[in-house]
Design a protein around this motif. Structure first.
Motif, short mmCIF file in Angstrom:
data_model
loop_
_atom_site.label_atom_id
_atom_site.label_comp_id
_atom_site.label_asym_id
_atom_site.label_seq_id
_atom_site.Cartn_x
_atom_site.Cartn_y
_atom_site.Cartn_z
N HIS A 127 0.81 -1.21 0.00
CA HIS A 127 0.00 0.00 0.00
C HIS A 127 0.85 1.28 0.00
O HIS A 127 0.49 2.27 -0.61
N ARG A 130 2.32 2.64 -3.79
CA ARG A 130 1.42 2.66 -4.95
C ARG A 130 1.96 3.47 -6.12
O ARG A 130 1.67 3.19 -7.26
N ASN A 146 -6.70 1.67 -6.69
CA ASN A 146 -6.58 1.23 -5.30
C ASN A 146 -7.02 2.34 -4.34
O ASN A 146 -6.22 2.83 -3.57
N THR A 147 -8.30 2.72 -4.42
CA THR A 147 -8.84 3.81 -3.57
C THR A 147 -7.82 4.94 -3.45
O THR A 147 -7.62 5.50 -2.38
N MET A 148 -7.22 5.27 -4.57
CA MET A 148 -6.08 6.18 -4.54
C MET A 148 -6.50 7.60 -4.90
O MET A 148 -7.05 7.84 -5.97
N THR A 149 -6.22 8.49 -3.98
CA THR A 149 -6.53 9.89 -4.18
C THR A 149 -5.54 10.53 -5.14
O THR A 149 -4.32 10.39 -4.97
N ARG A 154 1.34 13.35 -5.56
CA ARG A 154 1.42 12.11 -6.34
C ARG A 154 1.53 12.38 -7.83
O ARG A 154 2.14 11.60 -8.56
N SER A 196 -0.97 6.26 3.10
CA SER A 196 -2.27 6.85 2.73
C SER A 196 -2.29 8.33 3.09
O SER A 196 -1.57 8.78 3.98
N THR A 197 -3.15 9.06 2.41
CA THR A 197 -3.36 10.46 2.77
C THR A 197 -3.97 10.52 4.17
O THR A 197 -3.73 11.48 4.91
N SER A 198 -4.74 9.50 4.55
CA SER A 198 -5.42 9.47 5.84
C SER A 198 -4.44 9.57 6.99
O SER A 198 -4.69 10.25 7.99
N TRP A 215 -6.01 -1.87 5.22
CA TRP A 215 -7.20 -1.57 6.03
C TRP A 215 -7.64 -2.76 6.85
O TRP A 215 -8.19 -2.60 7.95
N THR A 232 -10.19 6.99 7.75
CA THR A 232 -9.84 7.02 6.32
C THR A 232 -11.09 7.40 5.54
O THR A 232 -12.07 7.92 6.11
N ASP A 233 -11.08 7.12 4.24
CA ASP A 233 -12.19 7.52 3.38
C ASP A 233 -13.50 6.87 3.84
O ASP A 233 -13.52 5.68 4.20
N ILE A 236 -14.20 3.40 2.35
CA ILE A 236 -13.51 2.24 2.94
C ILE A 236 -14.09 1.94 4.32
O ILE A 236 -14.33 0.78 4.67
N GLU A 257 -11.28 13.42 -1.30
CA GLU A 257 -10.39 12.35 -1.81
C GLU A 257 -10.91 11.90 -3.17
O GLU A 257 -11.67 10.94 -3.28
N TYR A 259 -10.82 9.84 -6.26
CA TYR A 259 -10.11 8.62 -6.68
C TYR A 259 -9.86 8.67 -8.19
O TYR A 259 -10.74 9.02 -8.98
N1 GLU Z 1 -7.69 7.67 -0.65
C1 GLU Z 1 -6.65 7.78 0.30
C2 GLU Z 1 -5.27 7.58 -0.29
O1 GLU Z 1 -5.13 7.38 -1.43
C3 GLU Z 1 -6.83 6.84 1.48
C4 GLU Z 1 -7.26 5.47 1.13
C5 GLU Z 1 -6.15 4.49 0.88
O2 GLU Z 1 -4.98 4.81 1.07
O3 GLU Z 1 -6.48 3.36 0.50
O4 GLU Z 1 -4.29 7.66 0.37
#
Ligand code: GLU
Length: 310
Positions: A127, A130, A146-149, A154, A196-198, A215, A232-233, A236, A257, A259
């Protein structure tokens, strides 16, 4: 009861590790704010991507010389993602397959290239790495979903598609708890996935940010009372809360966030192609069908995020 559920979650995680387990070590505290954020450009429109060039080519007939033609020749589209992000990309313990909203986004792209959504190969990636999946020629992925902001830090490392889903960071706590925001958790431990941004947002707000590899591991830490909460988001957290009857999601979203699909900076033609596939999915209802299939517990399907171009 909490311990029993923790055991179930652990078993699920272990069951999910039979194939290509993530390789990141559990990070030791203290958690750092992601380095790349320090060098983030002051301003960028992280939601704006590259405009598609014309109509999509017919499946199986990718233009000569394009990156899509290379993928077509290789016979499969390699998608980097996690295996423990419920609803998005998590291993179904009964079939062993990684399934979810993000996987179905990958299937739409595989279908556009090959005319066959099953020509999608899932690679489980760490994770925290990424954005690093495109570097190694030998073992690279074609895209990361991947739930990626998409954010400016980035964008300095990868290109992003247009936004395919809007999320926002919230908080998961034990049912009955009076806590409804990170402010109420000063000095307490709050879990988020490494990279993660979280994680950075928790650290900024005051609680002690605890990093885990994904997670699923955060849920186990919460159920074993190693952390007071997970943040987190909302997307999720909804999936985590579904797995734990003693957990609830509280407070309002406090971040945005958006995605997006991450793609190597070396293949802007592929980013344009993915954007054309996303445009098509917004128009032909497949985006909505995917939302209803996976995310109905968040409420009725909203309009898909409108594309923005730079
Ligand atoms: N969307 C946020 C991120 O890309 C948190 C979720 C995650 O990391 O899976 O960092």
């Amino acid at each position: 009861m909490r311990a029993r559920i923790a055991l179930m979650a652990t078993t699920l995680l272990l069951a999910g590790c039979t194939e290509a387990p993530p390789t990141t070590a559990v990070p030791d505290k203290p958690v750092e704010i992601q380095k790349s954020q320090a060098k983030a450009p002051e301003k960028c429109d992280a939601r704006a991507s590259f405009r598609p060039t014309g109509a999509l080519p017919a499946p199986g007939r990718m233009p000569a010389g394009s990156y899509m033609a290379e993928i077509q020749k290789s016979g499969r589209l390699i998608l980097g993602t996690s295996q423990d992000s419920p609803l998005f990309s998590s291993r179904d313990p009964f079939t062993g397959r990684v399934v979810g909203f993000d996987i179905d986004m990958g299937k739409l792209i595989a279908k556009a290239i090959f005319g066959d959504e099953n020509k999608l190969q899932i690679k489980v990636i760490p994770h925290g790495d990424r954005t690093k999946q495109f570097d190694d020629e030998g073992d690279k992925v074609d895209l990361v979903i991947n739930t990626m902001t998409a954010n400016c830090a980035r964008w300095a490392e990868v290109d992003f598609s247009t936004t395919y889903l809007e999320a926002g960071q919230r908080l998961l706590v034990a049912k009955g708890s009076k806590v409804d925001g990170l402010d109420d958790l000063a000095g307490e431990k709050v879990c988020a996935a490494v990279g993660s941004t979280s994680l950075a947002n928790i650290a900024k707000a005051g609680p002690e940010a605890v990093a885990r590899n994904g997670w699923g591991e955060c849920l186990v830490a919460f159920q074993q009372n190693e952390v007071a909460a997970i943040s987190t988001d909302d997307t999720i957290l909804a999936g985590l809360a579904k797995q734990d009857p003693f957990a609830q999601v509280v407070g309002l979203p406090f971040t945005e966030e958006p995605y997006a699909v991450a793609i190597s900076k070396e293949h802007p033609d592929f980013t344009r192609f993915v954007n054309a596939v996303l445009e098509q999915s917004r128009r032909d209802g497949s985006w909505k069908d995917t939302y209803v299939k996976w995310l109905s517990l968040l409420g009725p399907a909203p309009q898909p995020p409108a594309a923005r171009y730079r």
